[in-house]
Design an enzyme around this catalytic site. Structure first.
Site: not given
Lengths: 483, 113
Positions: A205, A237, A332, A387, A406, A408-409, A482
């Site tokens: 991700n 990210h 984290n 975002s 942190h 959307a989940g 990505k």
């Protein structure tokens, strides 16, 4: 499975499972969610994992669960637990394998209209200059002593070696360097994996995303962050790559024996822990800080590469193509912080797994520009939606040990997403929405499909309603890289 | 138990989508000791992941011999790695339990991906 009946409603978006629900709970579990988000959380084992987390020795206050919660290993992703310091325990499973996975946001003075026809080129330049993908390695080859220097200096190592500017550091959580890094606590394997991966995005991700600031809702805060409606911003990210994964694996394994030695009983082996003041606990804390600093350094090196990508594409289109750090934060992590528990100031080890630090206005730990405003909170959504940039509010310190959501989940596992979404079709759909995409793998792209995630707007509504944060700006993706 | 470890390794490489280059294989050996059998399984799979990432290799034809309850001697054919499709961050202990019944050993392993 836990049912909704287990909860007491404490407020419009607050739900609690009291300690009498299960004999081994030491503190209540407090979930921040709307009714639909609570129901979504009950579809997997995340609440059960939160209950397990509430049994850690030395845990205080409450186990806080963010609205983007989903099932993890040990802790749920979106879980916050604070343990007494140094009398409580430290749990690698409460921090995660990707230590200091986090987000950095950069602002610009680049009007979207000026570059809207060049997004494919910009995405390609970012893809080319920022190594990404499964097992990717970067241009930097660290010798053992260099790796140790990265572990001790964090993002400062990158700036010292030409990957960025001094002023970048002021706008990073802990100025990009956590105290207490101890390279002697690292295994040879961790060092081997860390030497080649600095400056790389990785896969899964992790992403680099060019956004346009779609809407500003808090003009004063947006001004303070350098965010302007209609202008580009950039999100990075990523985390500590294989280095952090190895540190976590090493200590989850080592702690399997430690729990027996210290007479700790746990409901899940992935939650293994050691007293913070034990030799094992201190070693893990030292190694974890090394990985956290590596991650800060990684995002700093990628920032440098992203600036080079902008410089390769944008001269002639705009006069100023520079990128400025808005903020960089970990989601984290385990950090030593002081909070008020039952009316008393107490030093705690705050475990945040899939949760962002959110220190409200007046916190001395924030850089001067943010002390009055509160800390920026970055909430990336899925690549096809939006975002959010938030600013921490006072309620975060009172309710969540200064923590916020942190992202959307997930609502769909990666394998489910791959079964339901065809990567090539998703690529076309995103292009049709005006989003340029560079992806190393089509199945990997499918795993991160917008339909695999919760609606980020509804997650953000919860933390705002709970008084944890306030909305500053909504960002719309226009180019995504990505691995 | 040896067969469980062999099958776990094959399953993990399949999940990772590990693809070998067309090349001569080399024999590889593994010797691992752990505190309990679940840890032995985790260590075994972690060893394979570590070799894949740091040496860019993959393996076939695993043979695992359990020397006593908590140590193993494994062999495999090693090939240069062409590519992997899915990065596995870690082998977790989450809900990990090796069960034994009349059909043999079984387990479910959760990977962090």
């Amino acid at each position: 499975m836990i049912s909704k009946d287990a909860f007491r409603r404490m407020g419009p978006v607050e739900w609690e499972i009291p300690t009498d629900f299960r004999k081994d709970m030491r503190v209540p579990v407090r979930v921040f969610a709307s009714e639909p988000l609570l129901e979504a959380a009950l579809q997997d084992r995340s609440v059960e994992q939160a209950l397990n987390g509430s049994t850690l020795p030395g845990v205080v206050g409450q186990f806080a669960v963010m609205p983007d919660v989903h099932q993890g290993y040990g802790f749920p992703i979106g879980g916050v637990a604070a343990t007494e310091f140094p009398g409580g325990v430290i749990s690698p499973g409460g921090i995660g394998y990707d230590i200091n996975c986090g987000v950095r946001l950069l602002s610009s003075r680049i009007p979207f209209e000026a570059v809207s026809d060049h997004l494919e080129k910009l995405a390609a330049a970012l893809f080319s200059k920022c190594p990404s993908g499964v097992g990717s390695t970067g241009q930097i080859r660290l010798r053992r002593k260099d790796l140790h220097a990265v572990c001790r200096a964090g993002a400062g190592w990158a700036v010292k070696n030409g990957y960025g500017r001094q002023e970048d550091l002021a706008r990073i959580e802990a100025e990009g360097c956590l105290q207490g890094a101890e390279p002697t606590a690292l295994s040879k394997r961790a060092a081997d994996r860390g030497r080649l991966q600095l400056g790389t995005l990785g896969a899964g991700n992790h992403f680099i995303e060019v956004d346009v600031v779609q809407r500003v809702l808090h003009p004063e805060a947006a001004r303070g962050m350098g965010l302007m409606e209609g202008h580009l911003a950039l999100q990075i990210h990523t985390g500590s790559r294989g280095f952090g994964h190895q540190v976590c694996s090493d200590y989850v394994r080592e702690f399997q024996n430690a729990v027996g030695r210290y007479g700790i009983r746990l409901p899940d082996r992935e939650l293994v822990c050691a007293p913070m003041d034990s030799p094992e606990g201190k070693r893990y804390f030292g190694a974890m800080n090394c990985a956290a600093n590596y991650a800060f350094c990684n995002r700093q090196v990628i920032t440098h590469s992203a600036r080079r990508a902008f410089e390769a594409v944008l001269p002639g289109l705009v006069e100023d193509w520079d990128l400025h750090v808005v903020y960089d934060l970990a989601h984290n992590i385990g950090k030593v912080e002081t909070h008020i528990v039952e009316g008393h100031r107490q030093k705690l080890l705050v475990h945040r797994k899939g949760a962002t630090r959110a220190f409200g206005p007046g916190s001395e730990e924030l850089p001067p520009g943010y002390q009055e405003l509160g800390q920026p909170v970055l909430v990336p959504g899925s690549m096809g939606t939006a975002s959010w940039v938030l600013v921490a509010a006072g309620g975060a310190m009172e309710q969540t040990f200064g923590s916020c959501c942190h992202g959307a989940g997930r609502v769909m596992s990666r394998s489910q997403a791959k079964k339901q979404v065809w990567g090539a079709q998703l690529l076309q759909d995103l292009k049709a929405q005006g989003i340029a995409v560079q992806a190393g793998s089509m199945p990997g792209l499918a795993e991160e499909a917008p339909s695999a995630y919760k609606e980020v707007d509804s997650v953000v509504e919860v933390v705002c309603q709970a008084g944890i944060a306030k909305k500053v700006a909504r960002l719309r993706p226009v180019a995504v890289v990505k691995g | 138990m040896g067969e469980l470890l062999e099958n776990a390794a094959v399953g993990m490489l399949d999940l990772a989508g590990a693809e070998a280059k067309q090349a001569e294989s080399k024999p590889q050996t593994f010797d691992i000791t752990a505190e309990d059998r679940e840890s032995l399984l985790v260590l075994w799979l972690e060893e394979i992941l570590y070799q894949m990432e740091t040496r860019r290799v993959t393996f076939t034809n695993f043979q695992v011999e359990i020397r006593d309850v908590l140590s193993l001697h494994g062999t495999a054919e090693e090939y240069p790695l062409k590519r992997i499709l899915k990065f596995i961050k870690a082998v977790t202990f989450y809900d990990l339990e090796i069960e034994e019944d009349t059909d043999g050993f079984s387990t479910t392993i959760v990977f962090d991906v």
